[in-house]
Design a protein around this motif. Structure first.
Motif: not given
Length: 241
Positions: A22-45
């Protein structure tokens, strides 16, 4: 949610990302300057659980309902409406996106962003004939992107696989299904660790192939989404609704 969530006409945008910290996506969208709700889904590998989890047509709408409830419980956002929706995935997470496109629940998404992930099987493993039916919902979305109705971005490495088609094979079949032609890249040096082999695109559909064949190259794909996928999303979402 970012500390200051931007609303346009009282609506919030949402990015649902499948697979990856989740931190990767939150930081990536912040660095891309996209203001939005970020939902991270993980259900395995592996891709199987992602496809299974979102096979029911109710899975994505239920998730978005839960997100809306959380947004409305946030001070100052009780009346916020749903805005645009982007679905993004890295690696195995792409199976969830294939599932929601196949069951129709992802048809209203404004953007599909795939990072080194798009899967199908072989009809004939010996002849390496690909099973294309699973790619048809994605191809239909690409056609919409070609017309400028939505955004589609796919990047992939050249990592070899055993028992199932590699990303170059699968992406190549998607290009065939959508009549997108490969062209020489503007620069062979891209933001990821590997070199760019080709580019393909029309309208708002973009596909880029890289020559990397290592785990590091695969991980680099998700770590550079802010420079490729989310940068394209920022451009697409720049105009007011």
């Amino acid at each position: 949610m970012p500390a200051r969530l931007s609303l346009v006409d009282g609506a919030y945008d949402t990015v649902v990302h499948f697979h990856g910290g989740p931190k990767l996506q939150e930081e990536a969208l912040e660095r891309a300057r996209v203001s939005c709700v970020v939902v991270s889904v993980n259900v395995g590998v592996q891709s199987g659980p992602y496809g299974t989890a979102f096979h029911p047509a109710s899975a994505l709408p239920d998730l978005l309902d839960r997100v809306e409830k959380i947004v409305h419980e946030t001070p100052g956002l009780a009346e916020a409406k749903r805005g645009r929706l982007a679905l993004s995935a890295w690696s195995a997470g792409a199976a969830s996106i294939s599932a929601v496109l196949a069951n129709g629940s992802g048809a209203h998404a404004d953007a599909i962003l795939l990072s080194d992930g798009l899967f199908t099987g072989y009809v004939d493993p010996k002849k390496k004939t690909l099973y294309t039916k699973g790619l048809e919902p994605v191809a239909a979305y690409v056609e919409r992107a070609k017309r400028g109705e939505v955004l589609f971005v796919l990047t992939h490495t050249s990592i070899p696989t055993e028992g199932f088609p590699s990303m170059p094979e699968t992406a190549g079949e998607l290009l065939r299904l959508t009549a997108l032609e490969k062209r020489a890249p503007a620069s062979t040096r891209g933001p990821a660790t590997s070199n760019v082999l080709y580019e393909a695109g029309e309208g708002r559909a973009f596909v880029t192939g890289y020559d990397g064949q290592t785990a590091a190259d695969h991980i680099s794909q998700i770590k550079t989404m802010h420079l490729v996928h989310f940068a394209k999303l920022r451009e697409a979402w720049a105009p007011a609704r």
